[in-house]
Design a protein around this motif. Structure first.
Motif, PDB file in Angstrom:
ATOM      1  N   ARG A   2       0.844  -1.195   0.000  1.00 19.98           N
ATOM      2  CA  ARG A   2       0.000   0.000   0.000  1.00 19.98           C
ATOM      3  C   ARG A   2       0.880   1.245   0.000  1.00 19.98           C
ATOM      4  O   ARG A   2       1.945   1.262   0.622  1.00 19.98           O
ATOM      5  CB  ARG A   2      -0.894   0.014   1.243  1.00 19.98           C
ATOM      6  CG  ARG A   2      -1.917   1.079   1.166  1.00 19.98           C
ATOM      7  CD  ARG A   2      -2.860   1.338   2.278  1.00 19.98           C
ATOM      8  NE  ARG A   2      -3.231   2.748   2.121  1.00 19.98           N
ATOM      9  CZ  ARG A   2      -4.121   3.178   1.252  1.00 19.98           C
ATOM     10  NH1 ARG A   2      -4.787   2.362   0.484  1.00 19.98           N
ATOM     11  NH2 ARG A   2      -4.341   4.478   1.112  1.00 19.98           N
ATOM     12  N   THR A   3       0.440   2.287  -0.734  1.00 19.76           N
ATOM     13  CA  THR A   3       1.147   3.569  -0.683  1.00 19.76           C
ATOM     14  C   THR A   3       0.116   4.685  -0.841  1.00 19.76           C
ATOM     15  O   THR A   3      -1.061   4.411  -1.116  1.00 19.76           O
ATOM     16  CB  THR A   3       2.248   3.634  -1.769  1.00 19.76           C
ATOM     17  OG1 THR A   3       3.077   4.767  -1.511  1.00 19.76           O
ATOM     18  CG2 THR A   3       1.666   3.743  -3.172  1.00 19.76           C
ATOM     19  N   GLN A   4       0.561   5.930  -0.695  1.00 18.50           N
ATOM     20  CA  GLN A   4      -0.410   7.027  -0.850  1.00 18.50           C
ATOM     21  C   GLN A   4      -0.655   7.331  -2.336  1.00 18.50           C
ATOM     22  O   GLN A   4      -1.791   7.411  -2.778  1.00 18.50           O
ATOM     23  CB  GLN A   4       0.093   8.260  -0.091  1.00 18.50           C
ATOM     24  CG  GLN A   4      -0.031   8.062   1.423  1.00 18.50           C
ATOM     25  CD  GLN A   4       0.581   9.202   2.217  1.00 18.50           C
ATOM     26  OE1 GLN A   4       1.758   9.512   2.083  1.00 18.50           O
ATOM     27  NE2 GLN A   4      -0.224   9.833   3.058  1.00 18.50           N
ATOM     28  N   VAL A   6       0.462   6.158  -6.282  1.00 14.50           N
ATOM     29  CA  VAL A   6       1.199   5.369  -7.272  1.00 14.50           C
ATOM     30  C   VAL A   6       1.451   6.269  -8.471  1.00 14.50           C
ATOM     31  O   VAL A   6       0.527   6.901  -8.989  1.00 14.50           O
ATOM     32  CB  VAL A   6       0.413   4.119  -7.718  1.00 14.50           C
ATOM     33  CG1 VAL A   6       1.090   3.456  -8.927  1.00 14.50           C
ATOM     34  CG2 VAL A   6       0.305   3.112  -6.588  1.00 14.50           C
ATOM     35  N   THR A  28       5.246   7.683  -2.188  1.00 19.67           N
ATOM     36  CA  THR A  28       4.921   7.291  -3.567  1.00 19.67           C
ATOM     37  C   THR A  28       5.646   5.996  -3.934  1.00 19.67           C
ATOM     38  O   THR A  28       6.691   5.682  -3.366  1.00 19.67           O
ATOM     39  CB  THR A  28       5.389   8.367  -4.582  1.00 19.67           C
ATOM     40  OG1 THR A  28       6.818   8.483  -4.520  1.00 19.67           O
ATOM     41  CG2 THR A  28       4.756   9.719  -4.312  1.00 19.67           C
ATOM     42  N   TYR A 137      -6.650   0.822  -7.073  1.00 22.68           N
ATOM     43  CA  TYR A 137      -5.426   0.011  -6.950  1.00 22.68           C
ATOM     44  C   TYR A 137      -4.834  -0.212  -8.332  1.00 22.68           C
ATOM     45  O   TYR A 137      -5.501  -0.014  -9.350  1.00 22.68           O
ATOM     46  CB  TYR A 137      -5.682  -1.311  -6.210  1.00 22.68           C
ATOM     47  CG  TYR A 137      -6.649  -2.257  -6.884  1.00 22.68           C
ATOM     48  CD1 TYR A 137      -8.028  -2.080  -6.759  1.00 22.68           C
ATOM     49  CD2 TYR A 137      -6.194  -3.345  -7.643  1.00 22.68           C
ATOM     50  CE1 TYR A 137      -8.923  -2.952  -7.388  1.00 22.68           C
ATOM     51  CE2 TYR A 137      -7.078  -4.218  -8.248  1.00 22.68           C
ATOM     52  CZ  TYR A 137      -8.442  -4.018  -8.121  1.00 22.68           C
ATOM     53  OH  TYR A 137      -9.321  -4.870  -8.742  1.00 22.68           O
ATOM     54  N   CYS A 151      -3.869   2.243  -3.125  1.00 22.75           N
ATOM     55  CA  CYS A 151      -3.395   3.615  -2.976  1.00 22.75           C
ATOM     56  C   CYS A 151      -4.576   4.582  -2.832  1.00 22.75           C
ATOM     57  O   CYS A 151      -5.732   4.190  -3.007  1.00 22.75           O
ATOM     58  CB  CYS A 151      -2.544   4.002  -4.183  1.00 22.75           C
ATOM     59  SG  CYS A 151      -3.416   3.825  -5.747  1.00 22.75           S
TER      60      CYS A 151
END
Ligand code: RFL
Ligand code: PHB
Length: 389
Positions: A2-4, A6, A28, A137, A151
């Motif tokens: 998971r990230t804020q 992409v 990111t 996603y 994300c």
């Protein structure tokens, strides 16, 4: 995973966005289809507007650029044996910077490595899912295994041939396009530049451009047929043709040598609207293309990055989505002006297959107006150095 945010595409827009967001504490992951070496071998832009130079400084990646770049206070235009300068500094007190896109990209990759931000190279079959919902996603294949990243947002920085723009449904998207009936054949050579400023040349044999990367490295272009192949052009044929398109006094000074890179690029104007669909935001060549005549491609990518970064920072810091909501409108307002400048400069300087004697007279009158009219030169200078963000 998971990230804020992409970021699809590890070209200059994706990398610059990634670095600016990192400095604001926003995480990111960059997904790049090619290898780093492949990305760094692409020879492209050479002229940076001060807006982009300032962003490189803001991103903390300007040290080498500030040492190695060349400041250009103007540019030259020629038609047959006439040559004149448009002096940006005298007209509007501004300048541009010569520093290759390859170097910008290298500095950004080095900075990303230094802060330990994640870049995934050779990510195949990248697909964006649920961008119009609350939980988007991205999936991709890496070394044969399917991967998924959840994300908050996706930045589509994957260039003209990327997948991001195509993710926006046809009934939401409008594409505007003009394909020019010629290309540019460019070479890079380890020879000193023929002149201390760039020369944009209109000649009866077609357009030519004398550019540079540094005092020992020159970049030259000639307008060519779309059907031409790089293999059809020996170095000797290129130099002969270039000389015939330049004023005699310039051609006599030209130092020739073996090419170290040679490529053909088609010329196109293209804009896709809107630049946002739900949680997907397009940046740079993914959303728009200009013919290179105005040196605007990388620079418009940078202004998109600026607006998107502002919107994302405001969202995460203040829980305010206004900057994201107005992203597409703000970015497009500036882009259409850069499109107009690039299109009109292309029309003024190239030979078109169906140009009538009347068209040629109009073209000549336009160049002569620019040569002798300070108001026309001021407009040109304002656009060339870059409109404000
Ligand atoms: P890029 O540079 O095309 O980078 C996009 C990246 O995305 C990757 N990618 C994908 N990654 C993951 N999944 C996918 N499905 C993917 N599909 C693609 C690609 O591998 C790539 O690494 O777009 P970006 O970052 O928006 O940058 C735009 C600039 O590169 C471009 O506008 C300029 O080079 C245009 N340009 C010029 N711009 C200027 O501002 N000044 C100039 O002097 C100038 N001269 C030029 C130019 C472009 C030229 N050519 C070859 C088109 C001169 C030329 C000859
Ligand atoms: C370049 O140096 O590659 C270059 C410079 C100016 C342009 C286009 C390309 O307008």
């Amino acid at each position: 995973m998971r990230t804020q945010v992409v970021i699809v595409g590890g070209g200059p827009s994706g990398l610059l966005l990634g670095q600016l967001l990192h400095l604001k504490g926003i995480e990111t992951v960059i997904l790049e289809r090619k290898t780093r070496d492949y990305v760094l071998a692409r020879i492209r832009a050479g002229i940076l507007e001060t807006g982009l130079v300032d962003m490189m400084r803001e991103a903390g990646v300007a040290e080498r650029m500030d040492k190695e770049c060349f400041i250009h206070n103007g540019t030259c235009i020629s038609y047959e044996n006439e040559l004149f300068a448009v002096d940006f500094h005298k007209l509007i007190g501004k300048n541009v910077v010569v520093y290759g896109q390859t170097e910008v990209t290298r500095d950004l990759y080095d900075a990303r490595d230094a802060v330990g931000a994640k870049t995934i190279f050779e990510a195949e079959d990248v697909q964006i899912h649920d961008a119009d919902r609350d939980a988007p996603y991205v999936t991709f294949t890496l070394d044969g295994a399917e991967q998924r990243i959840d994300c908050d947002f996706i930045a589509g920085c994957d260039g003209f041939h990327g997948i991001s723009r195509k993710t926006i449904p046809d009934n939401v998207r409008t594409d505007y396009e003009k394909v020019f009936p010629f290309g540019w054949l460019g070479i890079l050579s380890e020879t000193p530049p023929v002149h201390d400023e760039l020369i944009y040349a209109n000649s009866s044999r077609g357009f030519a451009l004398c550019s540079m990367r540094n005092e020992k490295l020159s970049r030259y272009y000639v307008q060519c047929e779309l059907s031409d192949k790089v293999e059809d052009w020996s170095d000797e044929a290129f130099w002969d043709e270039l000389k015939r398109r330049l004023p005699e006094a310039v051609a006599d000074k030209l130092v020739t040598g073996p090419s170290i890179e040679k490529s053909i690029a088609p010329l196109r104007s293209f804009v896709s609207e809107p630049m946002r669909w739900g949680r997907l935001f397009l940046c740079g060549d993914a959303a728009h293309i200009v013919p290179p005549t105005g040196a605007k491609g990388l620079n418009t990518a940078a202004s998109d990055v600026h607006y998107l970064k502002e919107g994302l920072v405001r969202y995460y810091k203040d829980k305010d989505s206004e900057g994201l909501d107005s992203y597409s409108e703000k970015a497009l307002a500036r882009i259409w002006k850069a499109e107009r400048f690039s299109w009109s400069t292309t029309n003024m300087l190239h030979r078109f297959p169906d140009q009538s004697a009347f068209d040629l007279k109009m073209q000549r009158a336009e160049i002569e107006s620019l040569h002798h009219n300070e108001t026309a030169q001021t407009w040109f200078a304002q656009n060339y150095v870059g409109l404000p963000y």
